[in-house]
Design an enzyme around this catalytic site. Structure first.
Site, PDB file in Angstrom:
ATOM      1  N   SER A  88       0.845  -1.192   0.000  1.00 36.11           N
ATOM      2  CA  SER A  88       0.000   0.000   0.000  1.00 36.11           C
ATOM      3  C   SER A  88       0.878   1.239   0.000  1.00 36.11           C
ATOM      4  O   SER A  88       1.926   1.267   0.669  1.00 36.11           O
ATOM      5  CB  SER A  88      -0.915   0.032   1.227  1.00 36.11           C
ATOM      6  OG  SER A  88      -1.608   1.266   1.305  1.00 36.11           O
TER       7      SER A  88
ATOM      8  N   TYR B 152      -2.453  -0.363   9.979  1.00 38.18           N
ATOM      9  CA  TYR B 152      -2.447  -0.867   8.602  1.00 38.18           C
ATOM     10  C   TYR B 152      -1.181  -0.434   7.878  1.00 38.18           C
ATOM     11  O   TYR B 152      -0.523  -1.256   7.224  1.00 38.18           O
ATOM     12  CB  TYR B 152      -3.680  -0.354   7.865  1.00 38.18           C
ATOM     13  CG  TYR B 152      -3.735  -0.756   6.414  1.00 38.18           C
ATOM     14  CD1 TYR B 152      -4.057  -2.062   6.052  1.00 38.18           C
ATOM     15  CD2 TYR B 152      -3.462   0.166   5.408  1.00 38.18           C
ATOM     16  CE1 TYR B 152      -4.105  -2.444   4.715  1.00 38.18           C
ATOM     17  CE2 TYR B 152      -3.512  -0.206   4.070  1.00 38.18           C
ATOM     18  CZ  TYR B 152      -3.829  -1.508   3.729  1.00 38.18           C
ATOM     19  OH  TYR B 152      -3.874  -1.878   2.410  1.00 38.18           O
TER      20      TYR B 152
END
Length: 243
Positions: free
Chosen positions: A139, A152
């Site tokens: 990501s 995350y």
């Protein structure tokens, strides 16, 4: 430049929807036999596999469970006789502010995103006896986190570090390992985020649109191909040019 994958066997986790499903379609279109892997949406994975041809099949596994990773890889190799490509698009992405995150949240996110990536890789490598390609989905938040994404973002930063470290170990075996770090991609999981923010996100993105799953699947297919044989240990951002 060619991404011909004829004769290759690929496993795609998180394959029942979103980026994973797009990757499964792309690899199959390039000639690979694809195992579409999901944790809980087996009917969707089976429906997708039925459209892919090349002997595609659906499998269920929870990659956060080490024994599931070993069983998955073993079953696929027994069925297909080989393993050439592992694409790990499975993971958890709930965002929580610091005061709302707790050890249970840490364990769930790191279990899927980090332990899962490590266990899949560890199980797959011994089966890649002809060399291989491993691609994990990271990501852009690992480099440019936003408020509420600390857990995350940290898990995806760990994936990038893992890829770089393992490239040193796997290179002598003829195995490349890379990660693709998408920006916001339009899927059912991001529908709520897009909502009223779509126009603002488009305006902030140099390419002036929202990313689509196929924007990622083409890059993954390239990294899985012979033409990407000199690329390893890299995390490649695919985010429309966001700073």
């Amino acid at each position: 430049m060619s991404t011909d994958l004829t004769g290759k066997v690929a496993i795609v986790t998180g394959g029942s929807r979103g980026i994973g499903a797009a990757v499964a379609r792309r690899l199959a279109a390039e000639g690979a036999r694809v195992f579409v892997v999901c944790r809980s949406r087996l009917e969707e994975a089976e429906a997708l596999a039925a459209t892919l041809g090349q002997g595609a099949q659906a499998m269920a596994a929870d990659i956060s469970v080490p024994s599931d990773c070993e069983r998955l890889i073993g079953d696929c190799v027994r069925i297909a006789g080989r393993l050439d490509i592992l694409v790990n698009a499975a993971g958890l992405g709930p965002y929580r502010a610091l005061e709302e995150a707790d050890p249970e949240h840490y364990e769930a996110v790191f279990g899927a995103n980090v332990r899962g990536a490590l266990c899949l890789t560890r199980a797959a490598v011994p089966e890649m006896t002809r060399g291989g390609r491993i691609v994990h989905i990271g990501s852009r938040l690992a480099e440019t986190p936003m408020p509420g994404t600390s857990v995350y973002a940290a898990s995806k930063a760990a994936v990038s570090a893992m890829v770089l470290a393992l490239s040193q170990e796997l290179g002598p075996r003829g195995i490349t390992i890379n990660a693709v770090a998408p920006g916001l991609i339009e899927t059912d999981m991001t529908a709520e985020t897009l909502g009223s923010r779509r126009a603002a996100i488009e305006a902030a993105t140099p390419l002036r649109r929202i990313g689509q799953p196929d924007d990622i699947s083409g890059l993954v297919a390239f990294l899985a191909s012979a033409d990407a044989g000199w690329i390893t240990g890299r995390t490649i951002r695919a985010d429309g040019g966001l700073l």
